[in-house]
Design an enzyme around this catalytic site. Sequence first.
Site, PDB file in Angstrom:
ATOM      1  N   SER A   1       0.975 -36.915 -14.909  1.00 49.10           N
ATOM      2  CA  SER A   1       0.643 -37.359 -16.261  1.00 49.10           C
ATOM      3  C   SER A   1       1.883 -37.359 -17.147  1.00 49.10           C
ATOM      4  O   SER A   1       2.012 -38.186 -18.050  1.00 49.10           O
ATOM      5  CB  SER A   1      -0.439 -36.457 -16.858  1.00 49.10           C
ATOM      6  OG  SER A   1      -0.033 -35.100 -16.842  1.00 49.10           O
TER       7      SER A   1
ATOM      8  N   TYR B   1       6.968 -31.846 -12.878  1.00 51.15           N
ATOM      9  CA  TYR B   1       6.866 -31.364 -11.499  1.00 51.15           C
ATOM     10  C   TYR B   1       8.191 -31.299 -10.743  1.00 51.15           C
ATOM     11  O   TYR B   1       8.222 -30.820  -9.610  1.00 51.15           O
ATOM     12  CB  TYR B   1       5.855 -32.216 -10.733  1.00 51.15           C
ATOM     13  CG  TYR B   1       4.451 -32.034 -11.267  1.00 51.15           C
ATOM     14  CD1 TYR B   1       3.695 -30.924 -10.903  1.00 51.15           C
ATOM     15  CD2 TYR B   1       3.895 -32.934 -12.167  1.00 51.15           C
ATOM     16  CE1 TYR B   1       2.420 -30.726 -11.400  1.00 51.15           C
ATOM     17  CE2 TYR B   1       2.618 -32.753 -12.671  1.00 51.15           C
ATOM     18  CZ  TYR B   1       1.881 -31.645 -12.296  1.00 51.15           C
ATOM     19  OH  TYR B   1       0.621 -31.450 -12.800  1.00 51.15           O
TER      20      TYR B   1
ATOM     21  N   ARG C   1       2.613 -19.583 -19.967  1.00 44.59           N
ATOM     22  CA  ARG C   1       2.268 -18.213 -19.593  1.00 44.59           C
ATOM     23  C   ARG C   1       2.199 -18.049 -18.079  1.00 44.59           C
ATOM     24  O   ARG C   1       1.609 -17.091 -17.577  1.00 44.59           O
ATOM     25  CB  ARG C   1       0.947 -17.817 -20.267  1.00 44.59           C
ATOM     26  CG  ARG C   1       1.057 -17.867 -21.791  1.00 44.59           C
ATOM     27  CD  ARG C   1      -0.265 -17.709 -22.504  1.00 44.59           C
ATOM     28  NE  ARG C   1      -0.754 -16.340 -22.461  1.00 44.59           N
ATOM     29  CZ  ARG C   1      -1.868 -15.928 -23.089  1.00 44.59           C
ATOM     30  NH1 ARG C   1      -2.582 -16.807 -23.799  1.00 44.59           N
ATOM     31  NH2 ARG C   1      -2.265 -14.690 -23.015  1.00 44.59           N
ATOM     32  N   GLY C   2       2.778 -18.998 -17.355  1.00 40.71           N
ATOM     33  CA  GLY C   2       2.876 -18.867 -15.900  1.00 40.71           C
ATOM     34  C   GLY C   2       1.692 -19.378 -15.116  1.00 40.71           C
ATOM     35  O   GLY C   2       1.658 -19.232 -13.882  1.00 40.71           O
ATOM     36  N   VAL C   3       0.708 -20.023 -15.786  1.00 39.12           N
ATOM     37  CA  VAL C   3      -0.487 -20.480 -15.070  1.00 39.12           C
ATOM     38  C   VAL C   3      -0.139 -21.598 -14.084  1.00 39.12           C
ATOM     39  O   VAL C   3      -0.520 -21.550 -12.906  1.00 39.12           O
ATOM     40  CB  VAL C   3      -1.568 -20.954 -16.065  1.00 39.12           C
ATOM     41  CG1 VAL C   3      -2.777 -21.491 -15.310  1.00 39.12           C
ATOM     42  CG2 VAL C   3      -1.985 -19.822 -16.989  1.00 39.12           C
TER      43      VAL C   3
ATOM     44  N   PHE D   1      -5.178 -40.886  -7.826  1.00 41.23           N
ATOM     45  CA  PHE D   1      -6.132 -39.875  -7.359  1.00 41.23           C
ATOM     46  C   PHE D   1      -6.074 -38.640  -8.243  1.00 41.23           C
ATOM     47  O   PHE D   1      -6.525 -37.601  -7.926  1.00 41.23           O
ATOM     48  CB  PHE D   1      -5.888 -39.505  -5.882  1.00 41.23           C
ATOM     49  CG  PHE D   1      -4.457 -39.095  -5.585  1.00 41.23           C
ATOM     50  CD1 PHE D   1      -4.033 -37.792  -5.763  1.00 41.23           C
ATOM     51  CD2 PHE D   1      -3.537 -40.025  -5.109  1.00 41.23           C
ATOM     52  CE1 PHE D   1      -2.717 -37.407  -5.479  1.00 41.23           C
ATOM     53  CE2 PHE D   1      -2.230 -39.654  -4.821  1.00 41.23           C
ATOM     54  CZ  PHE D   1      -1.820 -38.341  -4.989  1.00 41.23           C
TER      55      PHE D   1
END
Length: 409
Positions: free
Chosen positions: A117, A122, A90-92, A409
Amino acid sequence: MKIDLRVLAAEDWEEFALRLERAFGDAEDPEEMAMWRDFLPFERSIAAWADGGIVGTAGAFDFRMTVPGGTLLDAAGVTMVSVQPTHRRRGVLTAMMRRQLDDFRDRGLTVALLTASEPSIYGRFGYGAATRQLHGLIDTTRVSVAVPPGADAVRLRLVTPAEGVAACEAVYARLVPTRPGMLARQPQWERLPLMDPPSARGGFGARLCVLAEVDGEVRGYARYSVKAGGTRLGVPDSTVKLRDVEALDPVTYAALWRYLTEIDLAARLTFHNRPVDDPVQQIVSDIRRCDFGWRDGLYVRLVDLPAALAARAYTAPVDVVLDVEDAFCPWNTGRWRLAGDATGASCVRTSDPADLALGARELGTAYLGGHGLRALAGAGLVAELRPGALAEASAAFRSDLDPWLPHGF
């Protein structure tokens, strides 16, 4: 759906942390979560709000990372990225990535970093897998370690991790400039290797630390834990799990590995994050009884392309025009002349004909010198437009030591 991106407020931390844990399907140890809260700059963190609550999280640490040539470069360490399972597609995530990269650019940062993850996520935002991490399981009942002359003079001293932390940090600090991808320790981050909650040990005992000294100087260390396994067919069957091992010279390094592989009652040694060119592969007696493998490590994204390429050194002289496509950070799109060598580099816009064509993700993958441009070209991800340019650039980008991220991290 309306997405409201807000800077993380202190009073929203508990919900932020709860949503993060829910997205990853695992509850963190309270002490460990308190440590991460202390580390995280709230002003660099984003909470995505929708439908009356937090549906997305993203943070960013302030790091300094070694690049080829030894320079420490300011970098944003993207962390704690999550989207609630009810709000996927949903574009978050895209909205948070857009906000972050715009913020990084406004702050004058040249690169952004993350550990993924899921590696497929990405790339569309320009992050490329720039480092790898070696993992292994060594059959210590059948494998020995060859040590060079002088190893018997290395004194080994067992201490608690807290007792050894200052000495370990001093060794680590001396190693940071020597290998691309390593992170200089920021204030408080010396706490990270000390974090050892019983709930996360998986049956292993408390972490131990061994210091390696030569003429009274600490030259190396290893931190590890042991899982007692009783016996199997009458043979001791315990497991040693190595967390980290570092040394300032080959003799001390080999002495530490000999110690780790000769711990009483142990049948195997496991580790999960060493450089892919780690010398341990050269000093074990039988590499076929060492189950070595690797996986992706650090992902790199060039935020300010010309500044990032000019900040590192190059193994061989290079003078090429790069035609770069960067849909998510369009300010990087265009033709750039990169000229440099081992002493430094420059990168400026140009209207000259391009020598190579590639995308932002591929530049991120190649940036630290662990993946050759020629290999990327072999996968169809880099196009050679001038004969000879690929060999020139690929040789120049490679690092003498493989890049490596020593901790997550």
